[in-house]
Design an enzyme around this catalytic site. Structure first.
Site, PDB file in Angstrom:
ATOM      1  N   ASP A 204      -8.267   9.950  13.739  1.00 35.54           N
ATOM      2  CA  ASP A 204      -8.284   9.734  12.296  1.00 35.54           C
ATOM      3  C   ASP A 204      -9.144   8.512  11.978  1.00 35.54           C
ATOM      4  O   ASP A 204      -8.653   7.515  11.442  1.00 35.54           O
ATOM      5  CB  ASP A 204      -6.855   9.540  11.781  1.00 35.54           C
ATOM      6  CG  ASP A 204      -6.782   9.578  10.257  1.00 35.54           C
ATOM      7  OD1 ASP A 204      -7.728  10.097   9.638  1.00 35.54           O
ATOM      8  OD2 ASP A 204      -5.788   9.083   9.691  1.00 35.54           O
TER       9      ASP A 204
ATOM     10  N   VAL B  44       3.729   0.942   2.805  1.00 35.68           N
ATOM     11  CA  VAL B  44       3.758  -0.175   3.750  1.00 35.68           C
ATOM     12  C   VAL B  44       4.216  -1.452   3.044  1.00 35.68           C
ATOM     13  O   VAL B  44       3.774  -1.748   1.929  1.00 35.68           O
ATOM     14  CB  VAL B  44       2.363  -0.391   4.379  1.00 35.68           C
ATOM     15  CG1 VAL B  44       2.362  -1.611   5.296  1.00 35.68           C
ATOM     16  CG2 VAL B  44       1.925   0.856   5.145  1.00 35.68           C
TER      17      VAL B  44
ATOM     18  N   LYS C  19       6.104   0.436   7.858  1.00 36.29           N
ATOM     19  CA  LYS C  19       5.751   1.688   7.197  1.00 36.29           C
ATOM     20  C   LYS C  19       6.993   2.567   7.072  1.00 36.29           C
ATOM     21  O   LYS C  19       7.694   2.803   8.067  1.00 36.29           O
ATOM     22  CB  LYS C  19       4.655   2.414   7.973  1.00 36.29           C
ATOM     23  CG  LYS C  19       4.195   3.706   7.310  1.00 36.29           C
ATOM     24  CD  LYS C  19       2.825   4.162   7.781  1.00 36.29           C
ATOM     25  CE  LYS C  19       2.802   4.495   9.255  1.00 36.29           C
ATOM     26  NZ  LYS C  19       1.511   5.089   9.666  1.00 36.29           N
TER      27      LYS C  19
ATOM     28  N   ALA D  38       0.862  -1.189   0.000  1.00 36.60           N
ATOM     29  CA  ALA D  38       0.000   0.000   0.000  1.00 36.60           C
ATOM     30  C   ALA D  38       0.895   1.234   0.000  1.00 36.60           C
ATOM     31  O   ALA D  38       1.998   1.211   0.551  1.00 36.60           O
ATOM     32  CB  ALA D  38      -0.922   0.015   1.216  1.00 36.60           C
ATOM     33  N   ALA D  39       0.405   2.311  -0.610  1.00 38.57           N
ATOM     34  CA  ALA D  39       1.166   3.559  -0.644  1.00 38.57           C
ATOM     35  C   ALA D  39       0.217   4.730  -0.463  1.00 38.57           C
ATOM     36  O   ALA D  39      -0.846   4.779  -1.098  1.00 38.57           O
ATOM     37  CB  ALA D  39       1.930   3.690  -1.955  1.00 38.57           C
ATOM     38  N   ALA D  40       0.583   5.669   0.409  1.00 39.71           N
ATOM     39  CA  ALA D  40      -0.214   6.866   0.657  1.00 39.71           C
ATOM     40  C   ALA D  40       0.695   8.088   0.550  1.00 39.71           C
ATOM     41  O   ALA D  40       1.883   7.970   0.231  1.00 39.71           O
ATOM     42  CB  ALA D  40      -0.885   6.794   2.028  1.00 39.71           C
ATOM     43  N   SER D  41       0.146   9.252   0.830  1.00 41.17           N
ATOM     44  CA  SER D  41       0.899  10.489   0.618  1.00 41.17           C
ATOM     45  C   SER D  41       2.086  10.621   1.567  1.00 41.17           C
ATOM     46  O   SER D  41       3.104  11.214   1.210  1.00 41.17           O
ATOM     47  CB  SER D  41      -0.031  11.695   0.768  1.00 41.17           C
ATOM     48  OG  SER D  41      -0.595  11.730   2.069  1.00 41.17           O
ATOM     49  N   LEU D  42       1.974  10.080   2.780  1.00 43.80           N
ATOM     50  CA  LEU D  42       3.061  10.211   3.753  1.00 43.80           C
ATOM     51  C   LEU D  42       4.063   9.072   3.668  1.00 43.80           C
ATOM     52  O   LEU D  42       5.235   9.255   4.020  1.00 43.80           O
ATOM     53  CB  LEU D  42       2.502  10.287   5.178  1.00 43.80           C
ATOM     54  CG  LEU D  42       1.654  11.507   5.522  1.00 43.80           C
ATOM     55  CD1 LEU D  42       1.282  11.492   7.004  1.00 43.80           C
ATOM     56  CD2 LEU D  42       2.387  12.800   5.189  1.00 43.80           C
ATOM     57  N   GLY D  43       3.647   7.892   3.279  1.00 43.46           N
ATOM     58  CA  GLY D  43       4.563   6.760   3.265  1.00 43.46           C
ATOM     59  C   GLY D  43       3.940   5.545   2.614  1.00 43.46           C
ATOM     60  O   GLY D  43       2.819   5.604   2.095  1.00 43.46           O
TER      61      GLY D  43
END
Length: 677
Positions: free
Chosen positions: A370, A225, A240, A218-223
């Site tokens: 969150d 996994v 992460k 998985a990939a998001a704006s901050l980092g």
């Protein structure tokens, strides 16, 4: 019961509001997270723009100081090199970036070329008032802004998500569009991620993990996994790794946004509506916390300990020995997103989720801030897992007690105390005279909760009254409360998919009852007495029974995952509680018309409608449930946990005996003709 009546009235009012008022319907949708983008993949063709500058590497290429340090010296400390702070410090940011005009110019150019036209169009139409008069234009501009925000990186994405739950800042249509923001972005090179792990933890990847996926899961704006196996223990973990240049890009964006906010203070027509700098500072403080994975690890450890009181709630184990500021290692949880599960027990897990968040909020004052759908999972063995503790909020005792007191006042329809409740909860500044507000609030609440249901309400008049109150008094939504609304709203949104009769107050009241009957604080003892005696000071046995039945449900949800808590056809004991909270056996609940339940005063449920017989029927199953209820009440009464309630009951018995004794004595004296003594 008073709780069920209030719950039904609130459902009717929400339904009527949604059907009669489009903006109210949009706000309800937004607060329930109905439009939250929970996609697992990035938007096709998306490229996220970050500044090409690494503050963690000296000019000679050497790594700066201790990578896992919680804090580091900045220029404000004298002889230390000028570095970006790890904690939000607007003065330090201003000093750092004003010495680097090339970075400022580069980022402004990035923003302008990526989405300058969308930002300018939105701002211009907002200032000229076109967005207020043209709903279609507002939706179009908000959608353009949403796509631009995603490309501009973490600061813009997180700010957009934060504003999407603030009806005091954005219009309902803009809230809905911003909730469609997707935090999933293309991953960065795994070679860079593995070098980051080695640099942060001071050893090779192979020394730490016997296996790690070659590419992120998985990939998001901050980092992003990775799934891995710890070499030392064999545990399966989630690793992460923070994206390069995130701290630098976020810090520069915060600096530029704050400078713009300071400039706008020169224009009262804009700054009088809301203080952009104060809003930004509040947001930035939390954002910097989310960038420190050491803090996320500490939060996870603390949360796991606190939530151990709920056996069906899973908090991943954290590994501080393998965690640094930019690398976080935690237990891998097998399961699926709660919002995407079709299992039969989703409803019971939602009920448990309500109790979980209320326990965080009102027991420990340490709240998961969150709570989007991706952070709540159904584990493979049917438990509720909560993930990602980078963003947390502390709740003061005054706020905790204030929320419970406000609920008690609302249930008793004692609006004279609501003004003080608003002050206690930080909706109105301390020192404000709320006496004049009581008549207006009474008018609003009486209209909303009057007999005859929602159909009897004039919603235009109600909206006008609310607008007048908020205009006359300095109302604001405190930051912590916006997050509370978000958490409860997301849970409600998930629940309503499986049960259209779900009512949050029905599921929250069992926790409130348990808290009132177990908390030894003077304020909550007073609230318990108020709940039973009301404003008039008259003992109400029905309310006491309500509390005991709600406590029974709390125990069932906490210990057995039973969302129905011994209800049969909507009836628990002799109380008709309706179908809210029912998920036993299937996620899909039949409509009310298909299995109507007559008022409980006419019958006690035995699986057949006996109202037509005019008699009370009981079967062995009902007797067993009654016995179980009595056993549970006695167990609680004599337990350590029941000390406060036991003390309350004994005090009432003493008062009753004392009052009865005085009356008997006076009667004897009157009989003897000595009443004047």
């Amino acid at each position: 019961s008073s709780v069920s009546q209030l719950s039904q009235q609130m459902r009717e009012m929400q339904s009527q509001l949604s059907s009669q008022n489009e903006e109210a319907d949009l706000i309800i949708q937004a607060l329930r997270g109905k439009n939250v983008n929970d996609d697992d993949r990035a938007v096709a063709g998306l490229q996220m723009k970050l500044v090409q500058f690494d503050d963690d590497v000296d000019v000679d290429g050497a790594s700066y100081a201790n990578r896992s340090a919680r804090t580091r010296p900045t220029a404000a400390d004298g002889d230390a090199p000028n570095r970006l702070p790890y904690e939000y410090d607007p003065v330090a940011l201003q000093k750092f970036f004003r010495q680097r005009p090339d970075l400022i110019a580069s980022r402004i150019l990035q923003v302008a070329t990526t989405g300058g036209s969308a930002l300018l169009n939105f701002a211009a139409d907002n200032l000229t008032g076109k967005l207020k008069t043209d709903p279609d234009l507002e939706v179009r501009r908000a959608a353009e802004l949403r796509d631009t925000i995603t490309s501009l990186g973490p600061f813009f994405i997180k700010l957009g998500q934060a504003l999407s739950i603030r009806p005091d800042v954005l219009s309902p249509r803009s809230m809905v569009e911003l909730q469609k923001l997707c935090d999933k972005v293309p991953s960065f090179d795994s070679a860079i991620a593995f070098r980051t792990i080695e640099r942060e933890l001071g050893t090779s990847v192979d020394d730490i993990f016997s296996y790690i996926t070659p590419e992120p899961v998985a990939a998001a704006s901050l980092g992003q996994v990775y799934k891995a196996t710890l070499r030392s223990t064999g545990d399966t973990v989630a690793v992460k790794v923070q994206r390069p240049q995130v701290l630098e890009t976020v810090s520069l964006d915060l600096f530029l946004a704050r400078e713009l906010g300071l400039f706008l203070r020169n224009f009262p027509a804009l700054s009088d509506r809301f203080d952009a700098v104060a809003l930004l500072d509040e947001f930035a403080y939390r954002f910097y916390q989310e960038l420190d994975y050491n803090l996320e690890c500490d939060n996870g450890i603390k949360m796991k300990e606190q939530m151990s009181v709920l056996p069906d709630v899973v908090i991943p184990k954290n590994y501080p020995e393998f965690t640094s500021r930019r690398v976080h290692v935690a237990e891998w949880i097998e399961g699926e997103k709660l919002s995407q599960s079709n299992e039969d027990d989703v409803g019971a897990l939602v009920n448990l989720g309500v109790i979980t968040y209320l326990t965080q909020l009102l027991d420990f004052g340490f709240f998961h801030a969150d709570p989007h759908p991706g952070n709540m999972m159904r584990t493979s063995d049917g438990k509720l897992a909560i993930l990602d503790f980078g963003l947390m909020t502390d709740i003061t005792d005054d706020q905790k007690y204030g929320m419970i007191e406000a609920i008690a006042h609302l249930l008793n329809r004692d609006y004279s105390e609501i003004g003080q409740d608003f002050i206690n909860l930080d909706f109105i500044p301390k020192g404000t005279d709320t006496t004049p507000i009581v008549p207006a609030l009474t008018k609003v609440f009486d209209a909303a909760l009057a007999g005859g249901g929602a159909k009897s309400i004039n919603f235009q008049e109600l909206a006008a009254d609310l607008a007048e109150i908020t205009f006359e008094y300095p109302f604001r939504i405190p930051p912590y409360f916006a997050l509370v609304i978000r958490a409860i709203g997301v849970l409600e949104g998930i629940a309503l998919v499986g049960n259209p009769n779900f009512a949050i107050i029905d599921e929250a009241y069992p926790y409130i009852a348990r808290r009132l009957m177990t908390d030894n604080s003077p304020r909550l003892k007073a609230a318990l007495r108020y709940m039973v005696y009301g404003r008039e000071g008259s003992f109400d046995a029905e309310k006491l029974i309500d509390l005991l039945q709600a406590l029974e449900k709390f125990t069932a949800v906490r210990d057995e995952g039973d969302g129905s808590a011994f209800k049969v056809d909507g009836v628990r004991g002799s109380k008709n509680l309706g179908t809210a909270g029912d998920f036993a056996g299937t996620k899909q609940v039949q409509g009310a018309d298909s299995n109507a339940v007559e008022p409980a005063s006419n019958f006690e449920s035995n699986g057949r409608n006996s109202a037509t017989l005019g008699i009370n029927l009981r079967d062995e199953g009902q007797s067993e449930r009654d016995e179980r209820t009595v056993r549970e009440a006695l167990r609680f009464f004599f337990s350590t946990e029941g000390y406060v309630f036991r003390e309350f009951i004994l005090e009432e018995i003493v008062n009753f005996v004392d009052a009865s004794g005085r009356e008997a004595t006076q009667e004897v004296l009157r009989a003897l003709g000595l009443s004047n003594l």
